[in-house]
Enzyme design. Structure first.
Site, short mmCIF file in Angstrom:
data_model
loop_
_atom_site.label_atom_id
_atom_site.label_comp_id
_atom_site.label_asym_id
_atom_site.label_seq_id
_atom_site.Cartn_x
_atom_site.Cartn_y
_atom_site.Cartn_z
N ARG A 224 0.80 -1.14 -0.18
CA ARG A 224 -0.07 -0.04 0.05
C ARG A 224 0.92 1.23 -0.01
O ARG A 224 2.05 1.26 0.51
CB ARG A 224 -1.02 0.06 1.23
CG ARG A 224 -2.14 -1.08 1.25
CD ARG A 224 -3.11 -0.53 0.16
NE ARG A 224 -4.36 -1.27 0.15
CZ ARG A 224 -4.47 -2.47 -0.81
NH1 ARG A 224 -3.71 -2.84 -1.71
NH2 ARG A 224 -5.74 -3.10 -0.61
N HIS A 272 -1.33 0.59 -9.76
CA HIS A 272 -2.14 -0.51 -8.74
C HIS A 272 -2.63 -1.69 -9.56
O HIS A 272 -3.93 -1.88 -9.52
CB HIS A 272 -3.04 0.26 -8.04
CG HIS A 272 -3.46 -0.47 -6.71
ND1 HIS A 272 -3.71 0.24 -5.70
CD2 HIS A 272 -3.68 -1.91 -6.39
CE1 HIS A 272 -4.28 -0.67 -4.53
NE2 HIS A 272 -4.04 -1.84 -5.20
P1 NDP Z 1 -1.31 -11.41 4.62
O1 NDP Z 1 -2.25 -10.99 5.77
O2 NDP Z 1 -1.48 -12.94 4.23
O3 NDP Z 1 0.07 -11.12 4.88
C1 NDP Z 1 0.25 -10.18 5.64
C2 NDP Z 1 1.84 -10.25 6.04
O4 NDP Z 1 2.23 -9.04 6.81
C3 NDP Z 1 2.09 -11.37 7.40
O5 NDP Z 1 3.22 -12.13 7.16
C4 NDP Z 1 1.92 -10.45 8.65
O6 NDP Z 1 2.78 -11.24 9.57
C5 NDP Z 1 2.97 -9.36 8.17
N1 NDP Z 1 2.73 -8.11 9.03
C6 NDP Z 1 1.32 -7.68 9.34
N2 NDP Z 1 1.55 -6.89 9.85
C7 NDP Z 1 2.99 -6.98 10.61
C8 NDP Z 1 3.47 -5.98 11.36
N3 NDP Z 1 3.00 -5.00 12.25
N4 NDP Z 1 4.82 -6.14 11.47
C9 NDP Z 1 5.52 -7.05 10.60
N5 NDP Z 1 4.77 -8.12 10.07
C10 NDP Z 1 3.51 -7.68 9.67
O7 NDP Z 1 -1.67 -10.59 3.38
P2 NDP Z 1 -1.44 -10.89 1.80
O8 NDP Z 1 -0.18 -11.25 1.64
O9 NDP Z 1 -2.58 -11.63 1.20
O10 NDP Z 1 -1.62 -9.30 1.35
C11 NDP Z 1 -0.87 -8.26 1.63
C12 NDP Z 1 -0.99 -6.81 1.16
O11 NDP Z 1 -1.02 -7.01 -0.22
C13 NDP Z 1 -2.59 -6.62 1.41
O12 NDP Z 1 -3.00 -6.25 2.43
C14 NDP Z 1 -2.61 -5.51 0.41
O13 NDP Z 1 -2.40 -4.21 0.99
C15 NDP Z 1 -1.50 -5.94 -0.69
N6 NDP Z 1 -2.11 -6.26 -2.11
C16 NDP Z 1 -1.91 -5.27 -3.15
C17 NDP Z 1 -2.26 -5.74 -4.32
C18 NDP Z 1 -1.79 -4.96 -5.52
O14 NDP Z 1 -2.46 -5.01 -6.60
N7 NDP Z 1 -0.86 -3.88 -5.32
C19 NDP Z 1 -3.13 -7.01 -4.37
C20 NDP Z 1 -3.30 -7.76 -3.43
C21 NDP Z 1 -2.86 -7.50 -1.94
P3 NDP Z 1 2.62 -12.50 10.19
O15 NDP Z 1 2.49 -13.59 9.41
O16 NDP Z 1 3.30 -12.81 11.52
O17 NDP Z 1 0.75 -12.30 10.75
C1 OXD Z 2 -6.13 -5.91 -2.87
C2 OXD Z 2 -5.69 -4.83 -4.10
O1 OXD Z 2 -5.78 -5.61 -1.88
O2 OXD Z 2 -6.10 -4.92 -5.24
O3 OXD Z 2 -6.73 -6.86 -3.40
O4 OXD Z 2 -5.00 -4.12 -3.79
#
Ligand code: NDP
Ligand code: OXD
Length: 309
Positions: A224, A272
């Site tokens: 993000r 995006h």
């Molecule tokens: P997940 O919830 O599966 O993974 C999130 C990861 O971030 C986990 O490993 C988590 O740690 C870690 N995390 C969260 N908070 C913290 C913190 N405070 N400190 C350290 N690590 C942290 O999410 P996804 O992988 O499915 O998606 C991740 C992000 O990707 C989405 O939230 C979205 O913002 C972005 N996204 C962007 C897209 C785009 O087109 N640009 C498309 C899809 C997603 P832990 O495993 O220990 O809980």
């Molecule tokens: C999502 C994205 O979070 O598209 O799915 O950014």
């Protein structure tokens, strides 16, 4: 009979038809602004318009048509007590892996430097890259970060990953916590940010984080925009501390006309698009989760509001 409402600013009928074909036991209907009150138990939604939730007095569960839930959780109109369920992969992890691999290979194979040489008509070999010595650090080892880590280790990169909790992933050096973040940044050549935006991760890539990266490091951000202090990023690029960046997400989207990131010679901007929601797998997952809920089970992808993801 339970009711599932669908709101999508694009082709809502496509989503309704797919969901209705997967859930014949439910009433599935499109909600449009101006429709008024709706007795839906479930809502599948992307970018809800202002005032929408007030029309859903019986709502129990919201299914977001994406992976990130930051905007939905920050929506002051989201009724208290309504559960939020996000998409887990649903066709996005493969796209995200491709996007990030593109960025990693672009810089690893010096395509940025060769593009500059081409502009000067310069025919010159740079030293061949050493994949086994190239350290790629991934912020967020969840669904997206985990898929990327597997692809990078398969290609022979040295992979490091940071999450909230320690992880055991073959071939990945795991870091967690604030100290772990600095330790990982200090060793990272190419940093890929795939974190969710939460109160804890807001602007996590600030001046200190960029200073912790080695001279000549690269940033790829597809998490993000608000994870990054964009002024600090521009300063780190301008000073030469950072070599380049591939950015898919921005603090303001669309990226405003005239923003320096649009024309910065070291930055690649995409609008995006790193991983877009695929209606087929997304509706299959939502249907499966509604069946779980109707059977009294916990849905997969249930968001913990206190955690923010
Ligand atoms: P997940 O919830 O599966 O993974 C999130 C990861 O971030 C986990 O490993 C988590 O740690 C870690 N995390 C969260 N908070 C913290 C913190 N405070 N400190 C350290 N690590 C942290 O999410 P996804 O992988 O499915 O998606 C991740 C992000 O990707 C989405 O939230 C979205 O913002 C972005 N996204 C962007 C897209 C785009 O087109 N640009 C498309 C899809 C997603 P832990 O495993 O220990 O809980
Ligand atoms: C999502 C994205 O979070 O598209 O799915 O950014």
């Amino acid at each position: 009979m339970s009711i599932l409402a669908v709101y999508h600013p694009g082709d809502a009928a496509l989503w309704r038809d797919l969901l209705a074909s997967r859930l014949p036991e439910l009433t599935v209907e499109v909600w449009r602004p101006g429709d008024g009150a709706c007795a839906a138990d479930y809502l599948a939604v992307w970018k809800p318009p202002a005032g929408m939730f007030a029309h859903f007095p019986k709502l129990k569960t919201v299914f977001t048509l994406g992976a990130g839930v930051d905007a939905l959780l920050a929506n002051p109109e989201l009724p208290a007590g309504v559960a939020v369920v996000r998409l887990l992969d649903a066709g996005m992890a493969g796209q995200m892996t491709e996007y990030c691999l593109y960025g990693v290979l672009h810089f690893h194979r010096d395509f940025d430097l060769y593009a500059r040489q081409q502009a000067q008509g310069e025919w010159r070999n740079l030293p061949p890259p050493d994949t086994a010595a190239r350290k790629v650090g991934i912020l967020g080892l969840g669904v997206m970060g985990g898929a990327l880590a597997a692809a990078l280790t398969a290609l022979g990169f040295k992979v490091l990953g940071w999450g909230r909790s320690p992880k055991k992933i073959a071939g990945v050096a795991s870091f967690h916590g604030r100290d772990g973040l600095t330790m990982m940044l200090r060793q990272t050549d190419i940093l890929v940010c795939l974190l969710p935006l939460t109160p804890e991760t807001d602007a996590i890539l600030d001046r200190d984080a960029f200073a912790a990266l080695p001279q000549g490091a690269v940033l790829i951000n597809a998490g993000r925009g608000r994870l990054v202090d964009e002024d600090a990023l521009l300063d780190a690029l301008d000073s030469g501390h950072l070599r380049g960046a591939l950015l898919d997400v921005f603090r303001t989207e669309p990226l405003p006309a005239g923003h320096r990131l649009w024309s910065h010679p070291k930055v690649i901007v995409t609008p995006h698009i790193a991983a877009e929601t695929m209606p087929g797998p997304a509706t299959a997952q939502i249907a499966d989760n509604i069946r779980r809920l109707e059977a009294g089970l916990k849905p997969l992808g249930l968001v913990e509001p206190g955690r923010g993801y």
